[in-house]
Design a protein around this motif. Structure first.
Motif, mmCIF file in Angstrom:
data_model
loop_
_atom_site.group_PDB
_atom_site.id
_atom_site.type_symbol
_atom_site.label_atom_id
_atom_site.label_comp_id
_atom_site.label_asym_id
_atom_site.label_seq_id
_atom_site.Cartn_x
_atom_site.Cartn_y
_atom_site.Cartn_z
ATOM 1 N N GLU A 75 6.847 -11.448 3.580
ATOM 2 C CA GLU A 75 5.671 -11.129 2.750
ATOM 3 C C GLU A 75 4.358 -11.442 3.454
ATOM 4 O O GLU A 75 3.311 -10.919 3.075
ATOM 5 C CB GLU A 75 5.723 -11.918 1.436
ATOM 6 N N GLU A 76 4.390 -12.289 4.477
ATOM 7 C CA GLU A 76 3.173 -12.723 5.161
ATOM 8 C C GLU A 76 2.970 -12.048 6.510
ATOM 9 O O GLU A 76 1.924 -12.215 7.136
ATOM 10 C CB GLU A 76 3.234 -14.244 5.382
ATOM 11 N N ARG A 79 -0.200 -9.849 7.148
ATOM 12 C CA ARG A 79 -1.493 -10.382 6.726
ATOM 13 C C ARG A 79 -2.502 -10.357 7.879
ATOM 14 O O ARG A 79 -2.323 -11.019 8.893
ATOM 15 C CB ARG A 79 -1.324 -11.799 6.201
ATOM 16 N N SER A 98 7.527 -5.150 -2.056
ATOM 17 C CA SER A 98 6.482 -4.204 -2.438
ATOM 18 C C SER A 98 5.128 -4.802 -2.069
ATOM 19 O O SER A 98 4.948 -6.013 -2.084
ATOM 20 C CB SER A 98 6.544 -3.906 -3.933
ATOM 21 N N GLY A 99 4.195 -3.949 -1.733
ATOM 22 C CA GLY A 99 2.883 -4.431 -1.321
ATOM 23 C C GLY A 99 2.899 -5.117 0.023
ATOM 24 O O GLY A 99 1.991 -5.901 0.338
ATOM 25 N N LEU A 101 2.091 -4.286 2.907
ATOM 26 C CA LEU A 101 0.944 -4.056 3.787
ATOM 27 C C LEU A 101 -0.393 -4.338 3.114
ATOM 28 O O LEU A 101 -1.442 -4.074 3.699
ATOM 29 C CB LEU A 101 0.977 -2.611 4.303
ATOM 30 N N ASP A 102 -0.364 -4.890 1.920
ATOM 31 C CA ASP A 102 -1.603 -5.082 1.157
ATOM 32 C C ASP A 102 -2.609 -5.966 1.888
ATOM 33 O O ASP A 102 -3.815 -5.754 1.772
ATOM 34 C CB ASP A 102 -1.298 -5.681 -0.215
ATOM 35 N N GLY A 103 -2.149 -6.960 2.629
ATOM 36 C CA GLY A 103 -3.074 -7.861 3.294
ATOM 37 C C GLY A 103 -3.395 -7.488 4.718
ATOM 38 O O GLY A 103 -4.080 -8.237 5.425
ATOM 39 N N ASP A 106 -7.624 -2.849 7.303
ATOM 40 C CA ASP A 106 -7.820 -1.558 6.645
ATOM 41 C C ASP A 106 -7.271 -0.399 7.467
ATOM 42 O O ASP A 106 -6.783 0.582 6.923
ATOM 43 C CB ASP A 106 -9.309 -1.327 6.355
ATOM 44 N N GLY A 143 4.955 3.176 1.457
ATOM 45 C CA GLY A 143 3.701 3.626 0.868
ATOM 46 C C GLY A 143 2.569 3.690 1.874
ATOM 47 O O GLY A 143 1.394 3.540 1.509
ATOM 48 N N HIS A 144 2.923 3.945 3.120
ATOM 49 C CA HIS A 144 1.916 3.978 4.190
ATOM 50 C C HIS A 144 2.436 4.845 5.332
ATOM 51 O O HIS A 144 3.636 4.808 5.634
ATOM 52 C CB HIS A 144 1.660 2.556 4.698
#
Length: 242
Positions: A75-76, A79, A98-99, A101-103, A106, A143-144
């Motif tokens: 999960e990290e 980041r 899930s998520g 790549l959120d951190g 851009d 999702g990317h």
């Protein structure tokens, strides 16, 4: 999964006090042969590498001590990363958090090294019936957008076969992807690692790199890799169908 062989440590962590310039923050998800050897080379080049696997950071102590990479939870791993390498068996992609790549930065570029091996991964209907390439299927789960690279590379070549630009023995790797900026970033990184690159088209063209195509496992330069990509057939051989 990319072609692999037993990894032999070649790049030890620099002794304390020896400075190195950190060039880029890179997350590697998967610490098998490809992920482990990319960790070795990228840290040796001065990049700030975080590495994760499915078993947890406590299982990556030896790799961290050898290379100076930071072991983290999956999960990290992304980041703050400018490049993220996803190098896990295809069957494990849907289980990634899930998520994921959120951190990340851009403009993060995501490298997918995966291959579909039905004997290992089980039947994936979207690949078998709908004709999706492995990387297009992986994009849907992440999702990317992804850049497909290293999927037909021998892991040991990452350590042993890198050469300076212009060297007649320098190998070339095919790279596919739809995002031009991300593809350029990945190609620049591969060239820094000591390999030439050949643009093999978009993700829907990445079947040209899949297992049992002429370029898969090819240890040659730009001309031969370009020719091999042109000779590929979109028909998946029976050995690579469920």
């Amino acid at each position: 999964m990319a072609l692999s062989c037993t990894a032999v440590p070649r790049h030890r962590h620099r002794p304390p006090g020896r400075a190195r310039r950190v060039q880029m923050k890179i997350g590697i998800i998967g610490a098998g042969n490809i992920g482990g050897n990319l960790t070795r080379r990228l840290t040796a080049l001065g990049h700030d590498v975080s590495v994760a696997n499915s078993r947890g950071p406590e299982t990556l102590t030896a790799l961290a001590e050898e290379t100076g990479a930071t072991p983290v939870r999956v999960e990290e791993a992304a980041r703050g990363a400018e490049i993220v390498v996803v190098t896990v068996p295809l069957k494990a992609v849907p289980d990634l958090p899930s998520g994921l790549l959120d951190g990340a930065a851009d403009d993060v570029a995501v490298i997918d090294t995966g291959n579909y091996y039905p004997q290992r991964d089980g039947r994936i209907d979207a690949v078998e019936d709908d004709g999706l390439t492995e990387s297009r299927w992986t994009e849907g789960h992440l999702g990317h957008p992804v850049i497909k690279a290293f999927n037909g590379t021998y892991a040991q070549d990452i350590l042993d076969r890198h050469r300076p630009a212009g060297d007649p023995g320098r190998l070339a790797l095919p790279v596919a992807g739809d995002d031009g900026a991300a593809k350029a970033k990945v190609r620049a990184l591969i060239e820094e690692l000591g390999f030439d690159t050949v643009d093999s088209g978009g993700i829907d063209d990445s079947w040209r790199q899949q297992p049992d195509t002429p370029v898969y496992g090819l240890q040659e330069g730009v001309e031969a890799v370009t020719k091999a990509l042109a000779e590929a057939s979109p028909e998946r051989p029976a050995a690579f169908r469920a």
